[in-house]
Design a protein around this motif. Structure first.
Motif, PDB file in Angstrom:
ATOM      1  N   THR A  54       0.689  -1.193  -0.001  1.00 51.59           N
ATOM      2  CA  THR A  54       0.075   0.130   0.129  1.00 51.59           C
ATOM      3  C   THR A  54       0.886   1.447  -0.047  1.00 51.59           C
ATOM      4  O   THR A  54       0.489   2.375   0.232  1.00 51.59           O
ATOM      5  N   PRO A  78      -2.918   8.708  -2.279  1.00 53.46           N
ATOM      6  CA  PRO A  78      -2.390   7.553  -1.609  1.00 53.46           C
ATOM      7  C   PRO A  78      -2.727   6.133  -2.195  1.00 53.46           C
ATOM      8  O   PRO A  78      -4.079   5.918  -2.428  1.00 53.46           O
ATOM      9  N   ASN A  79      -2.082   5.179  -2.045  1.00 52.22           N
ATOM     10  CA  ASN A  79      -2.292   4.133  -2.706  1.00 52.22           C
ATOM     11  C   ASN A  79      -3.073   3.167  -1.653  1.00 52.22           C
ATOM     12  O   ASN A  79      -2.574   2.112  -0.869  1.00 52.22           O
ATOM     13  N   SER A  80      -4.360   3.394  -1.430  1.00 50.96           N
ATOM     14  CA  SER A  80      -5.258   2.951  -0.378  1.00 50.96           C
ATOM     15  C   SER A  80      -6.208   1.574  -0.895  1.00 50.96           C
ATOM     16  O   SER A  80      -7.198   1.078  -0.295  1.00 50.96           O
ATOM     17  N   ARG A  81      -5.689   1.557  -2.292  1.00 51.08           N
ATOM     18  CA  ARG A  81      -6.556   0.516  -2.971  1.00 51.08           C
ATOM     19  C   ARG A  81      -8.123   0.715  -3.105  1.00 51.08           C
ATOM     20  O   ARG A  81      -8.823  -0.187  -3.600  1.00 51.08           O
ATOM     21  N   TYR A  83     -10.701   4.388  -4.231  1.00 48.78           N
ATOM     22  CA  TYR A  83     -11.116   6.007  -4.376  1.00 48.78           C
ATOM     23  C   TYR A  83     -12.603   5.994  -4.753  1.00 48.78           C
ATOM     24  O   TYR A  83     -13.125   5.340  -5.584  1.00 48.78           O
TER      25      TYR A  83
END
Length: 239
Positions: A54, A78-81, A83
């Motif tokens: 992440t 941010p790579n929160s997986r 959106y």
């Protein structure tokens, strides 16, 4: 004995592959939308993806021409997986999403990207029609009596049994409204909403009735709404 050794070897090999798949890092790819979805203009829809870690940032784009051109949704997110996307006012049956991922640290040091495998659609929200069946105006009701109210809801001309309705009455031709009941459902068995109203103790020949219907989805903006009000007044009398 030889057969037992072979079976033992195959068993160990199977366990190895199971453990490898269990602890293997997932590849970077888009999960949703990945083809076949139907999104509505102005509604909120999640974009989901998977990645080995992440860390890092992502840039997300959409296309309405199958990937010939791209429009930015968000940059350096941010790579929160996941959106939450506010679907734009773009009507197309040929939409795709693209995500570019650049890790900040770790073994992967180059930007990776993925595009929806198939196309999805963006369309206007469905057309809602709410219609009061009874009363229609012109009636005379006695205060304290029971009166049947019926209404129907259609979405894109099809009967809709979802959502909830609220009923209101007015004694001044619709200038002010009083709540009769709320959170009422459409009865699938008869295809209409039905409610037995205890007529209030008032005297007026300027009475009206109104129904408001809504079907709120996961987000407040993701709602279908409609209403109807009878055209003619009716009378309530205490005599």
């Amino acid at each position: 004995m030889k057969k037992l050794k072979i079976e033992l070897f195959l068993w160990v090999l199977t366990i190895f592959f199971l453990l490898s798949s269990l602890f293997a890092q997932p590849e970077f790819r888009i999960i949703k939308p990945n083809g076949g979805e139907f999104f509505y203009v102005g509604w909120k829809q999640y974009i989901f993806w998977q990645s080995p870690t992440t860390n890092g940032k992502v840039n997300i784009y959409y296309s309405s021409d199958g990937g010939a051109s791209w429009h930015k949704i968000v940059k350096d997110y941010p790579n929160s997986r996941g959106y939450l996307w506010n679907v734009p006012n773009v009507l197309s049956n040929n939409c795709r999403v693209k995500i570019e991922w650049t890790p900040i640290s770790g073994n992967i040091t180059v930007t990776q990207s993925d595009i929806s495998d198939g196309v999805f659609a963006i369309a206007n929200p469905p057309r809602v029609e709410v219609r009061i069946i009874r009363p229609q105006g012109g009636e005379t009701m006695t205060a304290g009596s029971s009166a049947g109210i019926k209404w129907e809801v259609r979405v894109d001309s099809n009967p809709c049994y979802e959502g909830s309705s609220s009923l209101y009455y007015s004694i001044d031709n619709g200038n002010t409204w009083n709540l009769i009941a709320q959170r009422l459902r459409i009865n699938p068995g008869i295809g209409v909403g039905a409610y037995t109203w205890q007529v209030p103790h008032v005297n007026s020949d300027r009475c009206k009735l109104k129904v408001e219907w809504s079907w709120v989805r996961l987000w407040k903006d993701d709602a279908l709404r409609g209403n109807d009000e009878i055209d003619r007044t009716f009378t309530i009398t205490t005599r």
